[in-house]
Scaffold this active site. Structure first.
Site, PDB file in Angstrom:
ATOM      1  N   LYS A 245       1.040  -1.313   0.028  1.00 43.65           N
ATOM      2  CA  LYS A 245       0.035   0.248   0.145  1.00 43.65           C
ATOM      3  C   LYS A 245       0.886   1.310  -0.386  1.00 43.65           C
ATOM      4  O   LYS A 245       0.362   2.345  -0.625  1.00 43.65           O
ATOM      5  CB  LYS A 245      -0.821  -0.067   0.948  1.00 43.65           C
ATOM      6  CG  LYS A 245      -1.740   1.255   1.077  1.00 43.65           C
ATOM      7  CD  LYS A 245      -2.232   0.798   2.095  1.00 43.65           C
ATOM      8  CE  LYS A 245      -3.933   1.095   2.660  1.00 43.65           C
ATOM      9  NZ  LYS A 245      -4.603   0.878   3.738  1.00 43.65           N
TER      10      LYS A 245
ATOM     11  N   CYS B 242     -18.762   1.438  10.300  1.00 46.57           N
ATOM     12  CA  CYS B 242     -18.957   2.573  11.269  1.00 46.57           C
ATOM     13  C   CYS B 242     -20.181   1.671  12.142  1.00 46.57           C
ATOM     14  O   CYS B 242     -20.462   1.137  13.574  1.00 46.57           O
ATOM     15  CB  CYS B 242     -19.055   3.304  10.818  1.00 46.57           C
ATOM     16  SG  CYS B 242     -17.304   4.729  10.283  1.00 46.57           S
TER      17      CYS B 242
ATOM     18  N   LYS C   4     -23.647   3.048   1.147  1.00 43.86           N
ATOM     19  CA  LYS C   4     -24.184   4.471   0.550  1.00 43.86           C
ATOM     20  C   LYS C   4     -23.204   5.117  -0.120  1.00 43.86           C
ATOM     21  O   LYS C   4     -22.337   4.391  -1.265  1.00 43.86           O
ATOM     22  CB  LYS C   4     -24.065   5.127   1.997  1.00 43.86           C
ATOM     23  CG  LYS C   4     -22.447   5.093   1.814  1.00 43.86           C
ATOM     24  CD  LYS C   4     -22.407   5.740   3.026  1.00 43.86           C
ATOM     25  CE  LYS C   4     -21.969   8.107   3.153  1.00 43.86           C
ATOM     26  NZ  LYS C   4     -21.829   9.142   3.971  1.00 43.86           N
TER      27      LYS C   4
HETATM   28  C1  UGA Z   1     -20.846   6.947  10.324  1.00 40.07           C
HETATM   29  C2  UGA Z   1     -21.085   8.961  11.129  1.00 40.07           C
HETATM   30  O1  UGA Z   1     -21.560   9.612  10.235  1.00 40.07           O
HETATM   31  C3  UGA Z   1     -19.646   9.348  11.249  1.00 40.07           C
HETATM   32  O2  UGA Z   1     -19.970  11.003  11.524  1.00 40.07           O
HETATM   33  C4  UGA Z   1     -18.963   9.015  11.553  1.00 40.07           C
HETATM   34  O3  UGA Z   1     -17.635   9.506  11.660  1.00 40.07           O
HETATM   35  C5  UGA Z   1     -18.269   7.836  11.078  1.00 40.07           C
HETATM   36  O4  UGA Z   1     -19.356   6.623  10.792  1.00 40.07           O
HETATM   37  C6  UGA Z   1     -17.418   6.974  11.670  1.00 40.07           C
HETATM   38  O5  UGA Z   1     -17.630   6.107  13.029  1.00 40.07           O
HETATM   39  O6  UGA Z   1     -15.972   5.967  10.885  1.00 40.07           O
HETATM   40  P1  UGA Z   1     -20.656   6.524   7.867  1.00 40.07           P
HETATM   41  O7  UGA Z   1     -20.627   4.823   8.065  1.00 40.07           O
HETATM   42  O8  UGA Z   1     -19.010   6.988   6.286  1.00 40.07           O
HETATM   43  O9  UGA Z   1     -19.950   7.551   8.819  1.00 40.07           O
HETATM   44  O10 UGA Z   1     -21.125   6.723   6.868  1.00 40.07           O
HETATM   45  P2  UGA Z   1     -23.492   7.852   7.346  1.00 40.07           P
HETATM   46  O11 UGA Z   1     -23.528   9.046   6.337  1.00 40.07           O
HETATM   47  O12 UGA Z   1     -23.194   7.935   8.514  1.00 40.07           O
HETATM   48  O13 UGA Z   1     -24.316   6.195   6.614  1.00 40.07           O
HETATM   49  C7  UGA Z   1     -24.378   5.490   7.395  1.00 40.07           C
HETATM   50  C8  UGA Z   1     -25.705   4.439   7.259  1.00 40.07           C
HETATM   51  O14 UGA Z   1     -26.965   4.744   7.232  1.00 40.07           O
HETATM   52  C9  UGA Z   1     -25.242   4.484   5.510  1.00 40.07           C
HETATM   53  O15 UGA Z   1     -26.096   2.914   5.334  1.00 40.07           O
HETATM   54  C10 UGA Z   1     -26.229   5.270   5.068  1.00 40.07           C
HETATM   55  O16 UGA Z   1     -27.135   4.990   4.222  1.00 40.07           O
HETATM   56  C11 UGA Z   1     -27.159   5.310   6.349  1.00 40.07           C
HETATM   57  N1  UGA Z   1     -28.527   6.393   6.344  1.00 40.07           N
HETATM   58  C12 UGA Z   1     -27.641   7.588   6.526  1.00 40.07           C
HETATM   59  C13 UGA Z   1     -29.360   6.028   6.208  1.00 40.07           C
HETATM   60  O17 UGA Z   1     -30.403   4.956   5.904  1.00 40.07           O
HETATM   61  N2  UGA Z   1     -30.857   7.521   6.558  1.00 40.07           N
HETATM   62  C14 UGA Z   1     -29.810   8.610   7.195  1.00 40.07           C
HETATM   63  O18 UGA Z   1     -30.794   9.417   6.614  1.00 40.07           O
HETATM   64  C15 UGA Z   1     -28.814   8.772   6.558  1.00 40.07           C
END
Ligand code: UGA
Length: 436
Positions: free
Chosen positions: A35, A260, A320
């Site tokens: 990497k 996460c 996502k």
């Molecule tokens: C999440 C947190 O949002 C971040 O703040 C955090 O830093 C990160 O985890 C981490 O711990 O590293 P992430 O997992 O990258 O971020 O993505 P999100 O945008 O939070 O989405 C998580 C999941 O929730 C996805 O599967 C998305 O499709 C789903 N989601 C999100 C929904 O089903 N509905 C929503 O309204 C928002």
């Protein structure tokens, strides 16, 4: 400032690059030699909008470099960040092997006072253990401070989240590292919350669990909408307009996935149990999340009846939109469950195809969203990629055997899709007959 970051995964790589972008001198370290070689050659192992250009320009400016040597990083920086994986164990607890290993390696080469900052998501009280470990294994006996600085970036918009954070959390055990930490984050112009280490660690698990709770909350409201004929989009808008609630993270869909939320909610449940204050509310959050996919599959089954040998097109594999990450992706689970019932699946994702191939033997990987429709008895939207909205839906209907659209992310304009003659089924959206 001179900084180094141990671990060049999502968090380490984006954080290091953004630190370089605001003018710090950054060394990104990874023990995966291959990497590191790729990064040195300008090849970026992940898809993250804006990241590649930023890495290239900062490497060219001499502010960002890559190495596999922790010694080199620790010797040449004032502050050493730890951003290594903290994967889940079968019982939901967090595997801290990598954190311990890195703490020992840093201890072995500590030349003089250094600030060691944990960025990985870890259970409360990990900072204390890291400090103990470094003290125990330090060869030089040099002074050091351990700091907790959780990361809140989202995949898919990581660069923007990092460059414009809502807040920066810095957990410390003494005053000594505070000024340096403030100096590192000053260019980001965000409020900085200085807390004790345990509180900083808890903020991360509590924040992620709350966001997951919001998603499960709206998903269950969506089930109530379906049972009552209400529309979850309107309910979410009406609820979210209240500033105390907020509209963000109230999008109903197939549930949350990714590297996460599923892991962090499990970990927080485990941590609360260990501390003797079980967080049972979060078990309900998990259950609603698991039910969400099953309820959706029931809708597909009830429309198509027998799934065996039927062709189902699936748009989206990443967990996502705007990412190539397929870890714990609900879209992948959906495909696997359809395959287990004998359906033939045709899949497409703008970025996640390579990483999904191992999870979906037997699936037909299409070259475009359009190809997914070929001979399909239903098309499922499984990931919220915005570009799926602008597929030529009107023309694509003629390629299908039967024009069913299952919108697992409420991504499409249901009225427009029905207007093209499709049978449209979303999540928590009212059912209507097709327009002739
Ligand atoms: C999440 C947190 O949002 C971040 O703040 C955090 O830093 C990160 O985890 C981490 O711990 O590293 P992430 O997992 O990258 O971020 O993505 P999100 O945008 O939070 O989405 C998580 C999941 O929730 C996805 O599967 C998305 O499709 C789903 N989601 C999100 C929904 O089903 N509905 C929503 O309204 C928002």
């Amino acid at each position: 400032m001179k900084l180094s970051i141990v671990g060049s995964g999502y968090v380490g790589l984006v954080t290091g690059t953004c630190f370089a972008e605001v003018g710090h001198e950054v060394i990104c370290i990874d023990n995966n030699k291959e990497k590191v070689k790729q990064l040195q050659a300008g090849k970026i192992p992940i898809y993250e909008p804006g990241l590649e250009d930023l890495i290239k320009s900062n490497v060219a400016a001499g502010r960002l470099r890559f190495t596999d040597s922790i010694k080199e990083g620790v010797e040449n920086s004032e502050v050493v960040f730890i951003a290594v994986p903290t994967p889940p164990q079968p019982d939901g607890s967090v595997d801290l092997t990598y954190i311990e290993q890195v703490a020992r390696e840093i201890a072995a080469v500590l030349p003089a006072y250094r600030i060691i900052v944990d960025k990985s998501t870890v259970p409360v009280k990990t900072g204390e253990k890291v400090a103990d470990t470094i003290a125990r294994y330090s060869k030089s006996g040099a002074e050091f401070d351990v700091v907790s600085n959780p990361e809140f970036l989202r995949e898919g918009c990581a660069v923007d989240d990092l460059m414009h954070p809502d807040r920066v959390v810095v957990g410390v055990a003494s005053e000594r590292p505070v000024a340096t930490m403030k100096k590192i984050y000053e260019p980001f112009k965000a409020p900085i919350y200085i807390t004790d280490i345990n509180s900083a660690e808890l903020i991360k698990h509590a924040a992620n669990s709350f966001l997951a709770l919001k998603i499960s909350y709206i998903n269950h409201v969506a089930a109530i909408c379906e049972a009552s004929g209400a529309n979850v989009d309107e309910v979410a808008d009406g609820m979210g307009a209240d500033k105390r609630i907020g509209r963000a993270f109230l999008n109903a869909g197939l549930g949350y996935g990714g590297s996460c939320f599923p892991k962090d909610i499990k970990a927080f449940i485990h941590i609360s149990q260990e501390l003797g204050v079980p967080f049972t509310l979060l078990k309900e959050v998990e259950e609603i999340n698991a039910d969400q996919l099953d309820r959706f599959l029931k809708k597909i089954r009830s429309a198509l009846w027998v799934l065996k040998d039927k062709t189902v097109g699936v748009l989206g594999l990443a967990f996502k939109g705007d990412t190539d990450d397929v870890r714990s992706s609900v879209a992948i689970s959906l495909c696997q469950k359809l395959q287990a019932e004998g359906a033939k699946i045709r899949v497409y994702d703008p970025q996640g195809m390579e990483k999904a191939k191992g999870d979906l033997p037997g699936a037909i990987f299409c070259q475009s969203g359009e190809e997914v429709f070929e001979g399909a008895e239903a098309v499922v939207v499984a990931t919220e990629w915005k570009q799926f909205r602008s597929l030529p839906w009107k023309e694509l209907k003629s390629k299908m055997m039967t024009p069913f659209v299952f919108d697992g992310r409420n991504l499409l304009d249901s009225e427009a899709i029905r207007g093209f003659g499709y049978r449209y089924v979303g999540v928590g959206r009212p059912q209507k007959e097709i327009k002739q």
